[in-house]
Design an enzyme around this catalytic site. Structure first.
Site, PDB file in Angstrom:
ATOM      1  N   PRO A  80       0.786  -1.226   0.000  1.00  0.00           N
ATOM      2  CG  PRO A  80      -0.094  -1.087   2.133  1.00  0.00           C
ATOM      3  CD  PRO A  80       0.538  -2.062   1.184  1.00  0.00           C
ATOM      4  CG  ASN A  81      -0.413   4.289   1.163  1.00  0.00           C
ATOM      5  OD1 ASN A  81      -1.373   4.759   0.549  1.00  0.00           O
ATOM      6  ND2 ASN A  81      -0.522   3.793   2.371  1.00  0.00           N
TER       7      ASN A  81
ATOM      8  NE  ARG B  21       4.016   6.641   1.789  1.00  0.00           N
ATOM      9  CZ  ARG B  21       4.170   5.389   2.193  1.00  0.00           C
ATOM     10  NH1 ARG B  21       4.632   4.485   1.361  1.00  0.00           N
ATOM     11  NH2 ARG B  21       3.867   5.041   3.417  1.00  0.00           N
TER      12      ARG B  21
ATOM     13  CE1 TYR C  13       8.983   5.218   3.325  1.00  0.00           C
ATOM     14  CE2 TYR C  13       7.318   6.948   3.212  1.00  0.00           C
ATOM     15  CZ  TYR C  13       7.824   5.804   3.808  1.00  0.00           C
ATOM     16  OH  TYR C  13       7.187   5.241   4.879  1.00  0.00           O
TER      17      TYR C  13
ATOM     18  CG  ASN D 134       8.397  -1.807   0.645  1.00  0.00           C
ATOM     19  OD1 ASN D 134       7.816  -1.940   1.730  1.00  0.00           O
ATOM     20  ND2 ASN D 134       8.947  -0.663   0.263  1.00  0.00           N
TER      21      ASN D 134
ATOM     22  CB  ALA E  84       1.319   0.298   6.546  1.00  0.00           C
TER      23      ALA E  84
ATOM     24  CD  GLU F  43      10.490  -7.230   6.150  1.00  0.00           C
ATOM     25  OE1 GLU F  43      10.622  -8.362   6.683  1.00  0.00           O
ATOM     26  OE2 GLU F  43      10.071  -6.241   6.757  1.00  0.00           O
TER      27      GLU F  43
ATOM     28  CG  HIS G 243      11.122  -2.070   4.772  1.00  0.00           C
ATOM     29  ND1 HIS G 243       9.757  -2.017   4.636  1.00  0.00           N
ATOM     30  CD2 HIS G 243      11.385  -3.235   5.408  1.00  0.00           C
ATOM     31  CE1 HIS G 243       9.230  -3.096   5.167  1.00  0.00           C
ATOM     32  NE2 HIS G 243      10.198  -3.855   5.648  1.00  0.00           N
TER      33      HIS G 243
ATOM     34  NE  ARG H  25      10.019   6.025   8.928  1.00  0.00           N
ATOM     35  CZ  ARG H  25       9.046   5.884   8.021  1.00  0.00           C
ATOM     36  NH1 ARG H  25       9.091   4.901   7.143  1.00  0.00           N
ATOM     37  NH2 ARG H  25       8.037   6.736   7.993  1.00  0.00           N
TER      38      ARG H  25
HETATM   39  C1  DQA Z   1       8.159   1.232   4.100  1.00  0.00           C
HETATM   40  C2  DQA Z   1       8.189   1.407   5.624  1.00  0.00           C
HETATM   41  C3  DQA Z   1       6.815   1.177   6.214  1.00  0.00           C
HETATM   42  O1  DQA Z   1       6.844   1.377   7.615  1.00  0.00           O
HETATM   43  C4  DQA Z   1       5.809   2.149   5.618  1.00  0.00           C
HETATM   44  O2  DQA Z   1       4.510   1.885   6.100  1.00  0.00           O
HETATM   45  C5  DQA Z   1       5.833   2.137   4.126  1.00  0.00           C
HETATM   46  C6  DQA Z   1       7.126   2.121   3.451  1.00  0.00           C
HETATM   47  C7  DQA Z   1       9.537   1.547   3.469  1.00  0.00           C
HETATM   48  O3  DQA Z   1       9.748   1.139   2.330  1.00  0.00           O
HETATM   49  O4  DQA Z   1      10.366   2.231   4.075  1.00  0.00           O
HETATM   50  O5  DQA Z   1       4.797   2.209   3.463  1.00  0.00           O
HETATM   51  O6  DQA Z   1       7.873  -0.133   3.814  1.00  0.00           O
END
Ligand code: DQA
Length: 158
Positions: free
Chosen positions: A13-14, A21, A26, A77, A80, A101, A103, A110
């Site tokens: 998501p997102n 964003r 990011y 990735n 959330a 995984e 990120h 964080r």
């Molecule tokens: C994320 C880190 C997550 O905590 C966050 O909700 C994201 C992006 C990252 O790529 O740093 O959506 O996965």
């Protein structure tokens, strides 16, 4: 000739909003930029990658389930959902897919609610904190791991 390694890259998501964003967290790289750079890394490694993004947990679970037999590994990735989704954890564990995984941000540096990953325990490893480069290094690490495993170079863990 040896079959080419196939890797599924999933974004949650997102992450379609990358580029605009929270750029201080990011960066300004878009998801399309990341996917193009992963295709380039895949060409250099002589492997196949397929990239998909969804904001929906069930869609991501479906894609992981369908990946068995079609892909050799998963770079994910989960956004959330990383911190909440037992369904994604169970999908990775249930399929037995080798997963990395990734990120963009260093989740351990964080907010405390980001410190726990539900997925980490069922993944081979994690690359976090290197911005868009986390994907490319995650892909390379997973491919290296798959090849090492194939040749029996991974030491048995007790
Ligand atoms: C994320 C880190 C997550 O905590 C966050 O909700 C994201 C992006 C990252 O790529 O740093 O959506 O996965």
């Amino acid at each position: 000739m040896r079959k080419r390694i196939r890797i599924l890259v999933l974004n949650g998501p997102n992450l379609q909003l990358l580029g605009t964003r929270e750029p201080d967290v990011y960066g300004r790289v878009t998801l399309a930029d990341i996917e193009a750079s992963l295709q380039q890394t895949a060409n250099e490694l002589g492997i196949i990658v397929e990239c998909r993004q969804s904001n929906h947990e069930g869609q991501l679970v479906d894609w992981i389930g369908e990946a068995v037999g079609a892909f050799d590994g998963l770079v994910i990735n989960a956004g959330a959902y990383t911190h909440t989704s037992l369904a994604l954890r169970d999908a990775i564990a249930g399929t037995g897919l080798s997963a990395c995984e990734v990120h963009l941000s260093n989740i351990m540096a964080r907010e405390t609610f980001r410190h726990e990953s539900r997925l980490a325990g069922v993944c081979v490893g994690m690359v976090a904190g290197f911005g868009a480069a986390s994907y490319s290094w995650g892909l390379q690490a997973l491919v290296h791991w798959l090849k090492s495993r194939e040749y029996g170079e991974i030491l048995k863990q007790s």
